[in-house]
Design an enzyme around this catalytic site. Structure first.
Site, PDB file in Angstrom:
ATOM      1  N   GLY A  54       0.481   1.868   4.965  1.00  0.00           N
ATOM      2  CA  GLY A  54      -0.256   2.579   6.003  1.00  0.00           C
ATOM      3  C   GLY A  54      -0.152   1.757   7.286  1.00  0.00           C
ATOM      4  O   GLY A  54      -0.390   0.536   7.272  1.00  0.00           O
ATOM      5  N   ALA A  55       0.211   2.426   8.383  1.00  0.00           N
ATOM      6  CA  ALA A  55       0.560   1.695   9.608  1.00  0.00           C
ATOM      7  C   ALA A  55      -0.517   0.697  10.072  1.00  0.00           C
ATOM      8  O   ALA A  55      -0.214  -0.484  10.294  1.00  0.00           O
ATOM      9  CB  ALA A  55       0.904   2.696  10.712  1.00  0.00           C
ATOM     10  N   GLN A 202       1.691   8.803  -2.669  1.00  0.00           N
ATOM     11  CA  GLN A 202       0.489   8.283  -2.009  1.00  0.00           C
ATOM     12  C   GLN A 202      -0.628   9.322  -1.978  1.00  0.00           C
ATOM     13  O   GLN A 202      -1.811   8.979  -1.949  1.00  0.00           O
ATOM     14  CB  GLN A 202       0.802   7.847  -0.566  1.00  0.00           C
ATOM     15  CG  GLN A 202       1.647   6.600  -0.463  1.00  0.00           C
ATOM     16  CD  GLN A 202       3.111   6.930  -0.309  1.00  0.00           C
ATOM     17  OE1 GLN A 202       3.595   7.910  -0.881  1.00  0.00           O
ATOM     18  NE2 GLN A 202       3.836   6.129   0.437  1.00  0.00           N
ATOM     19  N   ASP A 243       3.047   6.896  11.814  1.00  0.00           N
ATOM     20  CA  ASP A 243       3.464   5.493  11.862  1.00  0.00           C
ATOM     21  C   ASP A 243       3.963   5.094  13.244  1.00  0.00           C
ATOM     22  O   ASP A 243       3.996   3.916  13.580  1.00  0.00           O
ATOM     23  CB  ASP A 243       4.572   5.222  10.839  1.00  0.00           C
ATOM     24  CG  ASP A 243       3.977   5.055   9.457  1.00  0.00           C
ATOM     25  OD1 ASP A 243       3.564   6.071   8.872  1.00  0.00           O
ATOM     26  OD2 ASP A 243       3.891   3.911   8.979  1.00  0.00           O
ATOM     27  N   ASN A 253       6.053  10.333  10.665  1.00  0.00           N
ATOM     28  CA  ASN A 253       5.123  10.110   9.545  1.00  0.00           C
ATOM     29  C   ASN A 253       5.894  10.243   8.237  1.00  0.00           C
ATOM     30  O   ASN A 253       7.105  10.510   8.221  1.00  0.00           O
ATOM     31  CB  ASN A 253       3.963  11.115   9.630  1.00  0.00           C
ATOM     32  CG  ASN A 253       2.833  10.774   8.679  1.00  0.00           C
ATOM     33  OD1 ASN A 253       2.373   9.637   8.639  1.00  0.00           O
ATOM     34  ND2 ASN A 253       2.379  11.735   7.888  1.00  0.00           N
ATOM     35  N   LYS A 254       5.190  10.100   7.147  1.00  0.00           N
ATOM     36  CA  LYS A 254       5.782  10.120   5.806  1.00  0.00           C
ATOM     37  C   LYS A 254       6.743  11.291   5.613  1.00  0.00           C
ATOM     38  O   LYS A 254       6.476  12.404   6.058  1.00  0.00           O
ATOM     39  CB  LYS A 254       4.643  10.178   4.786  1.00  0.00           C
ATOM     40  CG  LYS A 254       5.033  10.170   3.336  1.00  0.00           C
ATOM     41  CD  LYS A 254       5.975   9.052   2.955  1.00  0.00           C
ATOM     42  CE  LYS A 254       5.453   7.682   3.332  1.00  0.00           C
ATOM     43  NZ  LYS A 254       6.493   6.618   3.213  1.00  0.00           N
TER      44      LYS A 254
HETATM   45  O1  MRU Z   1       4.921   4.426   3.413  1.00  0.00           O
HETATM   46  P1  MRU Z   1       3.465   4.393   3.743  1.00  0.00           P
HETATM   47  O2  MRU Z   1       2.583   4.697   2.567  1.00  0.00           O
HETATM   48  O3  MRU Z   1       3.076   3.109   4.443  1.00  0.00           O
HETATM   49  O4  MRU Z   1       3.290   5.570   4.779  1.00  0.00           O
HETATM   50  C1  MRU Z   1       2.029   5.801   5.343  1.00  0.00           C
HETATM   51  C2  MRU Z   1       1.967   7.016   6.186  1.00  0.00           C
HETATM   52  O5  MRU Z   1       2.933   7.740   6.322  1.00  0.00           O
HETATM   53  C3  MRU Z   1       0.682   7.272   6.886  1.00  0.00           C
HETATM   54  O6  MRU Z   1       0.512   8.633   7.112  1.00  0.00           O
HETATM   55  C4  MRU Z   1       0.692   6.546   8.245  1.00  0.00           C
HETATM   56  O7  MRU Z   1       0.978   5.190   8.074  1.00  0.00           O
HETATM   57  C5  MRU Z   1      -0.593   6.679   8.942  1.00  0.00           C
HETATM   58  S1  MRU Z   1      -1.858   5.724   8.186  1.00  0.00           S
HETATM   59  C6  MRU Z   1      -3.276   5.851   9.058  1.00  0.00           C
END
Ligand code: MRU
Length: 381
Positions: A54-55, A202, A243, A253-254
């Site tokens: 998560g960012a 996730q 992110d 984003n993801k």
């Molecule tokens: O690969 P991850 O689990 O780190 O990806 C996280 C995401 O895509 C979240 O949506 C993003 O980091 C925002 S978290 C507030």
């Protein structure tokens, strides 16, 4: 947020006053355990292997990673090596770079003897700021949800989210989930469609667990279900995290977020993206061309981890042995598909003027900032 009634943050300083405790997210939802980080390498490895993810949390972990590095060696060389190592852990979340820059700025000009203490202090402030930021995002997002609920005359509000942008992805509260927690606490009848979020799940593993802990009604769905639900009027809005957001409002984003945004656009479903200002990369304006997309180990696609009937964590292989697999971790949703961005300073249209009106201090913006959004209904399709 609470776990079995006890308040937790995803990252904290341990009771010894120097080591760092994080929730081990690779064990959830079946086990809630804390992992202890005692060295720079521990912090870098936790980010790389997604013990933390998560960012905003990646940024917070990097901040404490620098404090741990300076505790054992506070020289210029150590600072520079530690920054380089951490920067390479995950390439997409821009909060990582932001946090490292903030830490470097706080310690670089100090005498070596003062650096470690200053780094711990700065990391703690960074974490507290993240909590305050997410609380503010939650309040602004709640305004949008209340307006949406009023518009549909009191029925249950069905919200779709992708990946995990909850408290586990930040220090506390989360970004996309913060408005949902606040709406639920306010008595708004919310229900969340949780995209499982392959390949690492996730959504199924983390978002569903968080929502269950907080008592928010939710349903896990296979990633490909959203379009069908939207066609049948079963989604009132989507809220996701990001992110990296460009100065022009493109959102990275993801992987799979873009497809949800396309389906939302086709069906007139509002698509909101919740983000702290630290996720904006003011140096770029074209997300598709300019944001580095992380590619992870293909085994995350060809293997699935879960719990067997005896309660042990097991990993099994899917697909024929020998088939190639590709694991792109993120995608970019162009600003035109985003109904509004929800920041700690308020909601705004996903475009350069909207962001510049909220962050006038940000360098490099050209163009005439427009009026700040005052009416939530302005941000509905
Ligand atoms: O690969 P991850 O689990 O780190 O990806 C996280 C995401 O895509 C979240 O949506 C993003 O980091 C925002 S978290 C507030």
């Amino acid at each position: 947020m609470n776990v079995d009634g006890t308040p937790y943050r995803s990252i904290t300083l341990a009771s010894d006053g120097w080591s760092v405790e994080v929730v081990d997210q690779t064990k959830l939802p079946h086990e809630f355990i804390m992992a202890r980080l005692t060295t720079l390498d521990d912090a870098a490895s936790a980010i790389r292997t997604m013990v933390v993810r998560g960012a905003p949390l990646i940024g917070a972990t990097a901040a404490y990673g620098l404090a741990l590095a300076l505790r054992s060696d506070s020289s210029d060389a150590s600072l520079s090596t530690a920054c380089d190592l951490l920067l390479q852990t995950r390439p997409t979340a821009v909060n990582l770079r932001w946090a490292i820059d903030a830490m470097r700025e706080a310690v670089a000009a100090l005498p070596e003897t003062e650096r470690a203490t200053a780094a711990y202090r700065r990391a703690a402030v960074l974490c507290d700021d993240d909590v305050a930021t997410n609380r503010a995002i939650g309040k602004h997002g709640l305004g949008l949800l209340l307006a949406l609920h009023d518009k549909q005359r009191g029925d249950r509000l069905n919200i779709l989210t992708h990946c995990n942008a909850g408290w586990l992805a930040t220090v506390d509260w989360g970004t996309a989930l913060a408005p949902i927690y606040m709406a639920h606490d306010d008595g708004l009848p919310v229900h969340v469609w949780v995209d499982e979020t392959r390949p690492r799940n996730q959504g199924a593993n983390l978002t569903a667990w968080e929502l269950a802990q907080h008592g928010v009604p939710h349903t896990i769905i296979a990633d490909n279900t959203g379009g069908h639900l939207m066609q049948h009027g079963l989604v009132d809005c989507c809220i996701v995290g990001t992110d990296r957001t460009t100065a022009s409002g493109d959102v990275c984003n993801k992987i799979g977020t873009y497809l949800k945004a396309l389906a939302a656009h086709d069906n007139g479903v509002p698509f909101y993206v919740a983000l702290p200002g630290t996720t904006i990369d003011w140096s770029i304006t074209d997300g598709v061309d300019q944001i580095p997309i992380e590619e992870r180990d293909a085994r995350e696609v060809t293997q699935v981890t879960g719990r067997d009937d005896q309660g042990s964590q097991v990993t099994v292989t899917i697909g024929p042995a020998g088939s190639a697999a590709a694991n792109y971790a993120f995608d970019v949703t162009p600003a035109r598909l985003v109904t509004a961005l929800i920041t700690e300073r308020g909601p705004c249209p996903a475009n350069a003027d909207g962001l510049a009106a909220l962050y006038p201090e940000a360098a490099g913006h050209t163009g005439q900032p427009q009026e700040r959004i005052r009416n939530e209904t302005d941000l509905m399709p």
